[in-house]
Every structure is written in C-alpha cells, then in structure tokens.
Motif scaffolding. Structure first.
Motif, mmCIF file in Angstrom:
data_model
loop_
_atom_site.group_PDB
_atom_site.id
_atom_site.type_symbol
_atom_site.label_atom_id
_atom_site.label_comp_id
_atom_site.label_asym_id
_atom_site.label_seq_id
_atom_site.Cartn_x
_atom_site.Cartn_y
_atom_site.Cartn_z
ATOM 1 N N SER A 52 0.834 -1.334 0.011
ATOM 2 C CA SER A 52 -0.115 -0.013 0.024
ATOM 3 C C SER A 52 0.805 1.312 -0.039
ATOM 4 C CB SER A 52 -1.047 0.016 1.291
ATOM 5 O OG SER A 52 -1.355 1.197 1.593
ATOM 6 N N GLU A 53 0.628 2.118 -0.872
ATOM 7 C CA GLU A 53 1.417 3.121 -1.174
ATOM 8 C C GLU A 53 1.090 4.029 0.139
ATOM 9 O OE1 GLU A 53 4.095 5.929 -1.838
ATOM 10 O OE2 GLU A 53 3.732 4.052 -2.894
ATOM 11 N N ILE A 54 -0.185 4.301 0.464
ATOM 12 C CA ILE A 54 -0.715 5.060 1.698
ATOM 13 C C ILE A 54 0.078 4.560 2.876
ATOM 14 C CG2 ILE A 54 -2.766 5.694 3.205
ATOM 15 C CD1 ILE A 54 -4.487 5.449 0.571
ATOM 16 N N GLY A 55 0.041 3.432 3.159
ATOM 17 C CA GLY A 55 0.680 2.717 4.381
ATOM 18 C C GLY A 55 2.328 3.121 4.228
ATOM 19 N N ARG A 56 2.953 3.032 3.090
ATOM 20 C CA ARG A 56 4.271 3.122 2.951
ATOM 21 C C ARG A 56 4.687 4.777 3.161
ATOM 22 N NH1 ARG A 56 8.933 1.674 0.330
ATOM 23 N NH2 ARG A 56 10.039 3.223 -0.914
ATOM 24 N N SER A 57 3.817 5.423 2.749
ATOM 25 C CA SER A 57 3.912 6.972 2.939
ATOM 26 C C SER A 57 4.001 7.225 4.319
ATOM 27 C CB SER A 57 2.929 7.866 1.984
ATOM 28 O OG SER A 57 1.796 7.609 2.519
ATOM 29 N N LEU A 58 2.962 6.639 5.001
ATOM 30 C CA LEU A 58 2.784 6.931 6.369
ATOM 31 C C LEU A 58 4.305 6.384 7.306
ATOM 32 C CD1 LEU A 58 -0.788 5.771 7.240
ATOM 33 C CD2 LEU A 58 0.145 8.268 7.054
ATOM 34 N N GLU A 106 -7.053 31.015 -3.704
ATOM 35 C CA GLU A 106 -7.641 30.102 -3.027
ATOM 36 C C GLU A 106 -7.765 28.532 -3.610
ATOM 37 O OE1 GLU A 106 -11.722 31.282 -2.222
ATOM 38 O OE2 GLU A 106 -11.144 33.094 -1.171
ATOM 39 N N GLN A 107 -7.633 28.489 -4.609
ATOM 40 C CA GLN A 107 -7.766 27.332 -5.270
ATOM 41 C C GLN A 107 -6.087 26.521 -5.117
ATOM 42 O OE1 GLN A 107 -9.713 26.671 -8.865
ATOM 43 N NE2 GLN A 107 -8.313 24.726 -9.632
ATOM 44 N N GLN A 108 -4.980 27.242 -5.204
ATOM 45 C CA GLN A 108 -3.818 26.734 -5.093
ATOM 46 C C GLN A 108 -3.685 26.465 -3.594
ATOM 47 O OE1 GLN A 108 -0.125 29.272 -5.986
ATOM 48 N NE2 GLN A 108 -0.042 29.418 -3.820
ATOM 49 N N ASP A 109 -4.307 26.963 -2.540
ATOM 50 C CA ASP A 109 -4.204 26.802 -1.028
ATOM 51 C C ASP A 109 -4.840 25.484 -0.910
ATOM 52 O OD1 ASP A 109 -2.548 28.933 -0.452
ATOM 53 O OD2 ASP A 109 -3.997 29.859 0.565
ATOM 54 N N ARG A 110 -5.909 25.272 -1.442
ATOM 55 C CA ARG A 110 -6.670 23.757 -1.351
ATOM 56 C C ARG A 110 -5.778 22.640 -2.044
ATOM 57 N NH1 ARG A 110 -11.056 27.142 -2.931
ATOM 58 N NH2 ARG A 110 -10.994 26.160 -5.019
ATOM 59 N N LEU A 111 -5.274 23.104 -3.107
ATOM 60 C CA LEU A 111 -4.154 21.677 -3.618
ATOM 61 C C LEU A 111 -2.989 21.648 -2.797
ATOM 62 C CD1 LEU A 111 -4.738 23.193 -7.494
ATOM 63 C CD2 LEU A 111 -5.795 20.911 -6.435
ATOM 64 N N LEU A 112 -2.510 22.870 -2.223
ATOM 65 C CA LEU A 112 -1.404 22.702 -1.373
ATOM 66 C C LEU A 112 -1.629 21.567 -0.152
ATOM 67 C CD1 LEU A 112 0.148 26.233 -1.276
ATOM 68 C CD2 LEU A 112 1.318 24.210 -2.385
ATOM 69 N N ALA A 113 -3.011 21.955 0.548
ATOM 70 C CA ALA A 113 -3.311 20.902 1.406
ATOM 71 C C ALA A 113 -3.643 19.687 1.028
ATOM 72 C CB ALA A 113 -4.726 21.724 2.328
ATOM 73 N N ASP A 114 -4.219 19.523 -0.232
ATOM 74 C CA ASP A 114 -4.394 18.047 -0.570
ATOM 75 C C ASP A 114 -3.087 17.435 -0.629
ATOM 76 O OD1 ASP A 114 -6.960 18.443 -0.843
ATOM 77 O OD2 ASP A 114 -6.961 19.064 -2.711
ATOM 78 N N GLN A 116 -0.068 17.815 0.924
ATOM 79 C CA GLN A 116 0.136 17.607 2.320
ATOM 80 C C GLN A 116 -0.406 16.206 2.643
ATOM 81 O OE1 GLN A 116 -0.394 21.357 4.341
ATOM 82 N NE2 GLN A 116 1.775 21.256 4.916
ATOM 83 N N GLY A 117 -1.626 16.185 2.400
ATOM 84 C CA GLY A 117 -2.340 15.126 2.573
ATOM 85 C C GLY A 117 -1.788 13.881 2.050
#
Length: 328
Positions: A52-58, A106-114, A116-117
């Motif tokens: 899992s890439e998600i598990g690996r990234s964590l 605003e759209q850039q900031d939302r994408l930056l948050a994504d 990071q996620g």
C-alpha cells in the motif's frame, strides 16, 4: 468479489512473519537470508500483492508521488513542461499528480493542503501565487520547487527556469537594432516575478529614454485579442509589440487580421515561450524559445538529490534562444 491480498497473506504463504515481509518491501533486507527473500518475492508474485502506497508513505513520511501545480492547464507550454516532468520522474520510480491552480490563490491553497495529505515527495509549483499558506509550508518543509516564477521575497527554495530579465533585455535590444519604433509591451500581471522580470528587461534593452506603451494582461489569447483591439484602433502608427507570451501574441495577431493590418509590414509582433503550436500553426511568430522539455530532467534531479545546505545553490537556470521569424 475477492478481497485484495494483504501482507499477512504473503507472510502465511512464504512461511515468515509479517515483520519480515514488511522489511523486504521497505528495502531493509540486510538481515534477511537470500532464500527468505526469494520466498517472499515468489509469494507476492503468486498472490498479486503490491504494498500500500498510503501505508508506505505513513511509515516513510513521504510517498513516491510528486504533485505539480500549474497556473493554466490549457496553455501548451505549461502542458509541455508538465509532460516533461512526468516523463523524467518515471526514471526514478516516481509518479506525478497534476493539478490546475487556475491562477487562483484560494484554489492553490486547497491543492497545497491536498498535496500535504498525500505526503508528496515534492510539490512543484509552476507559476506560484504568494499566499500565507504557501509561506507557512515553505518555512516548515524542504520539498517545494518553484518553476518559471521565482519564490517571493522571504521564501527560500529551489527555482528552475530561465533568466527572464536577460530574455526581455534581448528582445528590447533586438527591437532597437532593427530600427523599430512605437514600442508596446503587453505584459503579464506585474505581481508575478516572471512578468516583471521580462518587462523590466525589455525596457532596459530599449534604453531608458525610449517611450513604451504598457498594457497589463492575463496570459491568454482572449486577453491578447482584447488588448490588440484597443491598440490597433489607432492605425496611424506601425507598432512594435512585445507580448508576455505566445498566447497573448496569438490574440494580437487575430485582432490585426480582423482589421486587415499586415504583419510585419504594418505591425511587428514578438512572443515568448515558443510553444509547440508555433511549428504547426504560427511558423511566422518571432519569439523567445524557453526549453520546455529540459525542465523535467532538471526538476527530477533536484527531487532526488541530497538536500543542500543552501537552496540557492540548487537553482537551475536554463538557456533561452531568440527565434527570429517573419513577424519581427
């Protein structure tokens, strides 16, 4: 529908612990025997298991995903830079997620948050907008790379692009050397570093004493067309126009066609970028060639290089070329 195989299934089939399987997939194989490695590899192949890439990234704090934010996904030059980056990242086993910020803070900031996620390996900003969130991220993270527009004052991070001032200067000097008059600059928004550097370089190339009509414009064909209509309402002069990019130049050319104004006999047009459409649709356009497909290797190398003590040492300045054709 059967469930996808898990790390426990691989461990059970290969006869080892889940910890051993985990060490194998994270590359920590020094303490694992060759026979065990082979057993785990074969079990994963039989089961069709991928970690899992998600598990690996964590576990690793960052994933194998690079997020690229672009200001306008419909711009051919922007798209070519993105394609170049995606291709170069494949050689390092990395994937790219492309996101369109649409020149919207605003759209850039939302994408930056994504981003990071996603625990992105790197965040590549092709045409960044200065916002508090971006500044906060830059102060906390070392994985931001700025492309085409330099980081705003106070942000220290790598930059990949050309010397926009030098390119603008070269165009201004070319206009003077050719004996053009009635200078016009239809430039991008002044609050973007690339726009300002191109314009300032152009003015310097012309010389301080030469008057220049200046029009601020979005980097779109529609905006170039509107500015062209306004400018060419006065047909008493042969204007020499420096456009902030090729898209603006296309719009100015369309406005000239509608008024039966000939290029270059009645109007001189010079663009910027030399996007790939010129070869097919605008072989007449004189422009500054920015090497779109050289961005990818430079950016991928930065992402995979050891972190430098000074990010300024990681700046990559690519060469530009003056492409003189029939429009100027």
């Amino acid at each position: 529908m059967s469930k996808p195989p898990t790390i426990r299934d691989v461990a059970r089939l290969s006869g080892v612990s889940t910890a051993t399987v985990s060490r194998y997939f994270t590359g920590k194989t020094d303490a694992i025997s060759p026979e065990t490695i082979e057993n785990v590899r074969n079990a994963a192949k039989v089961l069709g298991y991928t970690p899992s890439e998600i598990g690996r990234s964590l576990r690793l704090a960052r994933s194998r995903v690079v997020v690229m934010l672009v200001p306008d996904a419909t711009n051919p030059f922007t798209a070519d830079v993105a394609a170049s980056v995606e291709q170069a990242l494949k050689e390092y086993g990395l994937s790219m997620v492309l996101a369109n910020a649409s020149e919207n803070a605003e759209q850039q900031d939302r994408l930056l948050a994504d981003a990071q996620g996603l625990r992105a390996r790197a965040i590549v900003l092709q045409g960044a907008i200065d916002t508090p969130r971006l500044r906060d991220m830059a102060s906390r993270q070392d994985n931001l790379i700025f492309v085409n527009r330099r980081p705003a004052p106070g942000i220290v991070a790598p930059y990949v692009g050309i010397d926009n001032f030098a390119a603008g200067f070269a165009v201004g000097k070319y206009f003077v050397d050719r004996g053009y008059e009635n200078y016009v600059a239809i430039h991008g928004p002044r609050h973007y570093s690339g726009s300002t550097e191109r314009l300032d370089g152009f003015l310097a190339g012309l010389g301080e004493m030469r008057p220049v009509l200046q029009f601020e414009s979005p980097y779109t064909m529609e905006a170039g067309y509107r500015q062209g209509q306004l400018l060419l309402a006065d047909r008493s002069r042969r204007y020499a126009v420096f456009c902030g990019n090729d898209m603006i130049a296309y719009g100015v050319y369309r406005a000239a066609l509608e008024k039966d104004i000939r290029v270059p006999e009645d109007l001189v047009i010079f663009g910027f970028d030399d996007n790939r459409l010129n070869e097919w649709l605008a072989p007449w356009l004189s422009t500054v060639k920015v090497p779109a497909f050289e961005f990818g290797p430079a950016i991928a190398k930065l992402i995979n290089a050891p972190i430098a003590t000074n990010d300024q040492d990681r700046n990559v300045i690519l060469p530009f070329t003056m492409m003189t054709r029939t429009s100027a």
